[in-house]
Design an enzyme around this catalytic site. Sequence first.
Site, PDB file in Angstrom:
ATOM      1  N   GLU A  70       0.812  -1.227   0.000  1.00 65.05           N
ATOM      2  CA  GLU A  70       0.000   0.000   0.000  1.00 65.05           C
ATOM      3  C   GLU A  70       0.842   1.272   0.000  1.00 65.05           C
ATOM      4  O   GLU A  70       0.456   2.271   0.602  1.00 65.05           O
ATOM      5  CB  GLU A  70      -0.945   0.014   1.204  1.00 65.05           C
ATOM      6  N   GLU A 129      -7.059  -7.516  -0.679  1.00 66.82           N
ATOM      7  CA  GLU A 129      -7.572  -7.478   0.700  1.00 66.82           C
ATOM      8  C   GLU A 129      -9.029  -7.081   0.711  1.00 66.82           C
ATOM      9  O   GLU A 129      -9.355  -5.896   0.652  1.00 66.82           O
ATOM     10  CB  GLU A 129      -6.781  -6.470   1.559  1.00 66.82           C
TER      11      GLU A 129
HETATM   12  C1  GAL Z   1      -4.445  -2.528   5.051  1.00 63.79           C
HETATM   13  C2  GAL Z   1      -3.101  -3.191   5.241  1.00 63.79           C
HETATM   14  C3  GAL Z   1      -3.215  -4.466   6.049  1.00 63.79           C
HETATM   15  C4  GAL Z   1      -4.061  -4.237   7.268  1.00 63.79           C
HETATM   16  C5  GAL Z   1      -5.400  -3.683   6.857  1.00 63.79           C
HETATM   17  C6  GAL Z   1      -6.328  -3.378   8.002  1.00 63.79           C
HETATM   18  O1  GAL Z   1      -4.293  -1.187   4.781  1.00 63.79           O
HETATM   19  O2  GAL Z   1      -2.509  -3.477   4.010  1.00 63.79           O
HETATM   20  O3  GAL Z   1      -1.947  -4.924   6.390  1.00 63.79           O
HETATM   21  O4  GAL Z   1      -3.398  -3.352   8.088  1.00 63.79           O
HETATM   22  O5  GAL Z   1      -5.227  -2.480   6.192  1.00 63.79           O
HETATM   23  O6  GAL Z   1      -6.582  -4.503   8.721  1.00 63.79           O
END
Ligand code: GAL
Length: 820
Positions: free
Chosen positions: A178, A247
């Site tokens: 990110e 994600e």
């Molecule tokens: C994203 C990040 C993850 C985790 C998630 C929130 O921004 O890539 O590692 O932190 O947010 O749970």
Amino acid sequence: MVSLRSLLFCLLLSTCAYATIVSHDGRAITIDGHRRVLLSGSIHYPRSTPEMWPDLIRKGKEGGLDSIETYVFWNAHEPTRRQYDFSGNLDLIRFLKTIQDEGMYGVLRIGPYVCAEWNYGGFPVWLHNMPGMEFRTTNPAFMNEMQNFTTMIVDMVKKEKLFASQGGPIILAQIENEYGNVIGSYGEAGKAYIQWCANMAQSLDVGVPWIMCQQDDAPQPMLNTCNGYYCDNFEPNNPNTPKMLTENWTGWFKNWGGKDPHRTTEDVAFAVARFFQRGGTFQNYYMYHGGTNFDRTAGGPYITTTYDYDAPLDEFGNLNQPKYGHLKQLHDVLHSMEKTLTHGNISNVDFGNFASATIYTTDEGSSCFLGNVNETSDAIINFNGTTYDVPAWSVSILPDCKTETYNTAKINTQTSVMVKKPDEAEDEPYTLKWSWRPENVDNVLLKGKGESTMKQLFDQKVVGNDESDYLWYMTTVNLKEQDPVWGKNMSLRINSTAHVLHAFVNGEHIGNYRADNGKFHYVYEQDAKFNPGANVITLLSTTVGLPNYGAFFESIPTGITGPVFIIGRNGDETVIKDLSTHKWSYKTGLSGFTNELFSSESPSKWSGESVPFNRTMTWYKTTFKPPLGNEPVVVDLLGLGKGTAWINGNNIGRYWPAFLAGDDGCSDECDYRGAYYAEKCQTNCGEPTQRWYHVPRSFLNSEGDNTLVLFEEVGGNPSLVNFQTVGVGSVCANVYEKNVLELSCHGKPISDIKFASFGNPGGKCGSFEKGTCEASNDAASILTDECVGKEKCSIDVSTEKFGAPECGGAARRLAVEAIC
Ligand code: GAL
């Protein structure tokens, strides 16, 4: 893409027969030339134990996943520069091999910055303390360390032949994480850094594609991917990059003082189905199993020990139903359409009012999605001569463009109600027998004696490389009654960034600070009594997880950064005495930690006499029998304040039941419709943020004594502490006709049917009620016959079985509540 070099390499070694060629085109990831629909789930190996891994991964596979994703946790593996740890739950290779053994693919997100609510985002604190260091930019020292660690991980994985190009399970690798979210703060150097990351990764020649998430300027051949609750609108930055979601947050994490987040099953399924409706090809659940932040691994500040995340598998590895089952059905449907989704021509029909159809067509057939993104109104869609009822905020899937086999908002999976049960190994009612000892604080409180001194206040990260939560700051001040600052009303004023602060003057605890309002940079002031002559000021700074997110998060100060003043008030005169450049003495950690009081072998003396309650800086110890059975074990720490807990020497994490979740923002009603955000659908208001702490079964001795040791920092009462097991208590379902209902007590027999009705029953699990129409056949006795005494049963929800009540034309449902 497989590089020529690795192909030649495998030809030479004649290992190519086993090699899998992972590549991509603009449409999809291709594996051995086949375009794939890939469903994946995040399971982070250190958040569970090696004994749990096969079960978790197998459940992922049974849940319809193709692949398991994990980050790699740099600070855990390289706690001291060039000293590595891959033991126990840090055995990355064993984890990857478990994925391989289960016949699944793996996605390796090396980072090595990972965020992940993990301490310091995965960066080792020694890295911060290297001269001339700047993180995540074109800083030679940083790039050197990042490259060193990344190369080492790649080499380890290659050595075990775990990349798909070598015949292993890993189909994708990730570099950075990110960075696009923060690149703006790094100016031109940020752009150069991301280019360097790409080149460096590419030079490692892993033979599978590299991804960069949330990086819309990802240099080729890096594949940029999307993270978020919804990524259906995401477009990769290159026509040759498939649309990937790395994600999809299945819920959210929790902070101390925060509530329990809940993202509905309907909404997670909606996000996935929408993503595939709009051309997606790979999607990963973050998290599929969240697990536990053992030891000091939680990020922060103030991330809880539990990392349950409301994921399809709960913290302990149990199925979180209906989420797990409803998503499994979705995966099966999507897989059945793989060919059309990845090869079909795409056309869309807009019905207005946010309703649309997407048609994927190949020579062999077509598959359709009917989407309704309207947040409130259900859609009646007339499509190819048939009428479909598509609820608001849902997607229907018609694999043959005729039959609706799935709708994201129509759940036909059981809800499992998990319960905590008393430990049957102990006689009831049982109380644990405690012994105790004080933390030895005399030297620090009375003598102000540490290990080093400096005429300066330091950031806590600089002292001790984050080896402990605790850092003592001590100074001795000589005061005379003639000093201008001397007066009747004196106080101590501390400018602090300590996550928790304790202040003592001449051995007396004058107070502490906890960031209830989320402010970690504050001024703490407390009245204090000083003596003429020498006064010892002792400040204890406690970290509760170092920050893990944001531009330059590594430089956020932690500790007592000052200034520190003594304030004297005489009438309308205020005199300030600045102690910031006094001689400060420092001591890292607590003596009980250094002396390993938590270890089962510790020879230290403990007393069973007059065990104190609500005493700060106190160690408690007890022994217990391992709970019977094989269900997951938790320890209930209700009554305690804040501290750390160990089971047989294994650190199960920070506890803080005294920190209650805020009172506002919870609701029993939860509407899955409309965009999710972390504060939507919260529960647990006003209750301890976290009361139960996971004790993995592998930490327990089945024979002999088991010990629980607690270090209590702020004061608490251990007399309510007890061990429990977590299992399914009852299961419910509310299923539309023409579906098959699978009822299961997760491996235990169904003991009773508490409620069953076929028609239009009302209410919800635990409080179902009969509706206005009901089938003539007694649903409860049908279910009793078919299910009671069995571990699972499969019920055809049909009018043939239950009768055909007249429900005004509306679809009939079977509601059931069964006791396990
Ligand atoms: C994203 C990040 C993850 C985790 C998630 C929130 O921004 O890539 O590692 O932190 O947010 O749970």
